[in-house]
Design an enzyme around this catalytic site. Structure first.
Site, PDB file in Angstrom:
ATOM      1  N   CYS A 213       2.097 -23.705  -7.389  1.00 30.60           N
ATOM      2  CA  CYS A 213       2.288 -25.139  -7.129  1.00 30.60           C
ATOM      3  C   CYS A 213       0.948 -25.710  -6.675  1.00 30.60           C
ATOM      4  O   CYS A 213      -0.103 -25.163  -7.003  1.00 30.60           O
ATOM      5  CB  CYS A 213       3.422 -25.382  -6.130  1.00 30.60           C
ATOM      6  SG  CYS A 213       3.106 -24.858  -4.436  1.00 30.60           S
ATOM      7  N   THR A 214       0.974 -26.782  -5.913  1.00 34.20           N
ATOM      8  CA  THR A 214      -0.268 -27.448  -5.532  1.00 34.20           C
ATOM      9  C   THR A 214      -0.944 -26.745  -4.354  1.00 34.20           C
ATOM     10  O   THR A 214      -2.008 -26.168  -4.487  1.00 34.20           O
ATOM     11  CB  THR A 214      -0.002 -28.933  -5.193  1.00 34.20           C
ATOM     12  OG1 THR A 214       0.668 -29.549  -6.297  1.00 34.20           O
ATOM     13  CG2 THR A 214      -1.309 -29.666  -4.916  1.00 34.20           C
ATOM     14  N   GLY A 215      -0.305 -26.780  -3.191  1.00 32.51           N
ATOM     15  CA  GLY A 215      -0.934 -26.255  -1.980  1.00 32.51           C
ATOM     16  C   GLY A 215      -0.404 -24.918  -1.517  1.00 32.51           C
ATOM     17  O   GLY A 215      -0.867 -24.383  -0.506  1.00 32.51           O
TER      18      GLY A 215
ATOM     19  N   THR B 232       2.437 -24.217  -0.114  1.00 26.16           N
ATOM     20  CA  THR B 232       3.109 -24.303   1.190  1.00 26.16           C
ATOM     21  C   THR B 232       4.572 -24.717   1.073  1.00 26.16           C
ATOM     22  O   THR B 232       5.306 -24.615   2.055  1.00 26.16           O
ATOM     23  CB  THR B 232       2.398 -25.307   2.131  1.00 26.16           C
ATOM     24  OG1 THR B 232       2.420 -26.609   1.542  1.00 26.16           O
ATOM     25  CG2 THR B 232       0.978 -24.876   2.439  1.00 26.16           C
TER      26      THR B 232
ATOM     27  N   ARG C  50       6.933 -25.422  -2.581  1.00 25.00           N
ATOM     28  CA  ARG C  50       7.731 -24.931  -3.710  1.00 25.00           C
ATOM     29  C   ARG C  50       7.454 -23.477  -4.076  1.00 25.00           C
ATOM     30  O   ARG C  50       8.394 -22.682  -4.208  1.00 25.00           O
ATOM     31  CB  ARG C  50       7.505 -25.825  -4.942  1.00 25.00           C
ATOM     32  CG  ARG C  50       8.067 -27.216  -4.763  1.00 25.00           C
ATOM     33  CD  ARG C  50       7.649 -28.135  -5.871  1.00 25.00           C
ATOM     34  NE  ARG C  50       6.233 -28.490  -5.706  1.00 25.00           N
ATOM     35  CZ  ARG C  50       5.560 -29.304  -6.501  1.00 25.00           C
ATOM     36  NH1 ARG C  50       6.160 -29.824  -7.561  1.00 25.00           N
ATOM     37  NH2 ARG C  50       4.300 -29.588  -6.270  1.00 25.00           N
TER      38      ARG C  50
ATOM     39  N   ASP D 175       8.626 -32.364  -5.873  1.00 27.40           N
ATOM     40  CA  ASP D 175       7.824 -31.923  -4.731  1.00 27.40           C
ATOM     41  C   ASP D 175       8.416 -32.478  -3.440  1.00 27.40           C
ATOM     42  O   ASP D 175       8.435 -33.688  -3.236  1.00 27.40           O
ATOM     43  CB  ASP D 175       6.388 -32.416  -4.900  1.00 27.40           C
ATOM     44  CG  ASP D 175       5.431 -31.817  -3.891  1.00 27.40           C
ATOM     45  OD1 ASP D 175       5.883 -31.097  -2.967  1.00 27.40           O
ATOM     46  OD2 ASP D 175       4.223 -32.066  -4.023  1.00 27.40           O
TER      47      ASP D 175
END
Length: 149
Positions: A8-10, A12, A14, A117
């Site tokens: 995912c993005t960060g 933290t 998903r 998200d």
């Protein structure tokens, strides 16, 4: 052994939840890790993600990690949360093209679907994302174990 990397993005919200769900339900069948395309190494999962996992009886000690070539090479399957994440991976790591899918693309044959998200949202919002991920993971594992992909 099948190796699954969630992205995912960060790293933290998903992808740590997806990693925890897969480990909890299918630990004997797969190895699993998670990472983020813009993650800071060593961060904890969000409080809300930890809360939802705890409610489900899932223990998960998480430390965020940035996607690396080593993780890409390690993985049998790479499941991203969005089409954007997949595009970033394939652009940065062309070798990932054959094994990188959005989780919805793989599980539901939906190449344009993204997992919403919950970042910054309520625990209730994280519960919704948890339920969405659990359903997608069950479908994906059904395809993997039946060699339908």
């Amino acid at each position: 052994m099948i190796r699954v990397l969630f992205v995912c993005t960060g790293n933290t919200c998903r992808s740590p939840m997806a990693e925890a769900i897969l480990k909890h339900k299918f630990a004997s069948e797969v190895e699993v890790k998670s990472a983020g395309v813009y993650a800071i190494n060593g961060g904890a999962a969000s409080f809300q993600a930890q809360e939802v996992l705890s409610e489900q009886g899932i223990e998960h000690n998480h430390s965020s990690a940035m996607v690396t070539k080593e993780l890409i090479d390690w993985a049998t399957y790479i499941f991203t949360m969005t089409k954007g994440h997949k595009n970033i991976l394939v652009s940065a790591y062309p070798s990932s093209i054959e094994k990188a899918f959005t989780i919805k693309e793989f599980a539901e044959d939906d190449p344009n679907g993204d997992v919403s998200d919950p970042f910054g949202g309520s625990v209730s919002r994280y519960r919704e994302t948890y339920q969405e991920l659990e359903k997608l993971i069950d479908k994906a594992m059904g395809k993997i174990t039946k060699n339908e992909w």
